[in-house]
Design an enzyme around this catalytic site. Structure first.
Site, PDB file in Angstrom:
ATOM      1  N   GLU A  47       0.840  -1.194   0.000  1.00 48.01           N
ATOM      2  CA  GLU A  47       0.000   0.000   0.000  1.00 48.01           C
ATOM      3  C   GLU A  47       0.879   1.250   0.000  1.00 48.01           C
ATOM      4  OE1 GLU A  47      -3.891   1.529   2.548  1.00 48.01           O
ATOM      5  OE2 GLU A  47      -2.310   0.436   3.592  1.00 48.01           O
ATOM      6  N   LYS A 119     -10.391   0.461  -2.081  1.00 50.26           N
ATOM      7  CA  LYS A 119     -10.418   0.020  -0.682  1.00 50.26           C
ATOM      8  C   LYS A 119     -11.807   0.205  -0.066  1.00 50.26           C
ATOM      9  CE  LYS A 119      -7.596   0.617   3.527  1.00 50.26           C
ATOM     10  NZ  LYS A 119      -6.450   1.385   4.074  1.00 50.26           N
ATOM     11  N   CYS A 161      -4.900  -3.686   3.103  1.00 48.46           N
ATOM     12  CA  CYS A 161      -4.541  -3.350   4.483  1.00 48.46           C
ATOM     13  C   CYS A 161      -5.677  -3.597   5.481  1.00 48.46           C
ATOM     14  CB  CYS A 161      -4.046  -1.902   4.547  1.00 48.46           C
ATOM     15  SG  CYS A 161      -3.064  -1.544   6.028  1.00 48.46           S
TER      16      CYS A 161
END
Length: 283
Positions: A47, A119, A161
């Protein structure tokens, strides 16, 4: 199949971050005497690999739109130049509400975009570190779809993440056909030390997928942020195939997707699960 994960210590200088990734890919080429003769090679970046800033709003000046994104073009060019399939970490893209999406692209070895993922879960938490408060939603808005992409390695699902804490996403990716799930990440040192490895192993066991997690590591931007590292490849049985606890550089692993299907035949979790499947659509 051969997978290489790059552990980075990215900062605010986009050019320096890009140069580091370029130099590491050149190292891969030197190790592979004749890359054209080899089977396809999958590379995963962490990321924020091109821009890791202590203030999320710095991402806005680098955000591209649907017509032009210099960061996307740079990463696509690297995939084509070095003839690798590239899970390209994350870059900012403009969203309709004036905020940004944190977007992960997957490029083929000619630099063609095979798919992308925005995301879903934004990191709005308090952490006992120097930053203390993280509020991604001040700058970013969540995506609205999941992504599973056909590749020569198998079907690759994308996550980013903080998504790692939400098992429904990984179940949805599995149900959409994922055999491998990529997790570009920048876990904080505080949370990573206690949760990173166990979450990766849990998601691999639950989804019966290979998990490939490329991480940021170390102190960033004069110590304003610190990330955990420990890039990992975890097998569908929860076994650690390879890991790089600290430092920057490559983590290499060879993965057999046939093992995914053997484990699923022996323990058919998807058929046994009595709860309704997650509803987000795949595209």
């Amino acid at each position: 199949m051969h997978i290489s994960l790059l552990q980075c210590q990215s900062g605010q200088d986009v050019s320096a971050n890009l140069q580091f990734i370029q130099s590491q890919l050149e190292q891969l080429n030197r190790e592979n005497v004749d890359p054209a003769a080899l089977s396809p090679h999958l590379v995963v970046l962490p990321e924020c690999s091109l821009l890791f800033d202590g203030h999320e709003r710095a991402q806005i000046s680098y955000a591209g739109d649907c017509h032009h994104s210099p960061l996307q073009a740079a990463l696509s060019g690297l995939a084509a130049q070095h003839r690798v399939y590239l899970v390209a970490g994350t870059i900012p893209r403009l969203a309709d509400d004036g905020r940004l999406h944190s977007r992960c692209y997957l490029f083929d070895d000619k630099g063609v975009t095979l798919g992308h993922y925005d995301k879903l879960h934004l990191f709005d938490v308090n952490v006992a570190d120097a930053t203390q408060q993280y509020r991604e939603s001040d700058t970013f808005c969540p995506g609205d779809h999941i992504s599973v992409i056909d590749t020569p390695f198998g079907k690759i699902g994308l996550s980013i993440c903080y998504d790692l804490r939400f098992p429904d996403l990984f179940r949805a990716l599995r149900l959409a056909g994922a055999e491998i799930i990529a997790v570009p990440a920048a876990f904080t040192k505080v949370t990573g030390e206690v949760h990173w490895q166990v979450l990766l192993q849990a998601r691999a066991i639950e989804s019966q997928c290979v998990i490939v997690a490329a991480a940021q590591w170390g102190a960033h931007n004069q110590g304003s942020r610190e990330t955990w590292g420990q890039s990992m490849v975890v097998g569908p049985w929860g076994n650690i195939i390879a890991q790089r606890p600290t430092g920057t550089g490559w983590l290499h692993a060879d993965v057999d997707v046939a093992e995914v299907h053997r484990i699923r035949r022996n323990m058919p979790l998807a058929q046994h699960n009595r709860f309704a499947p997650p509803q987000l659509m795949c595209r």
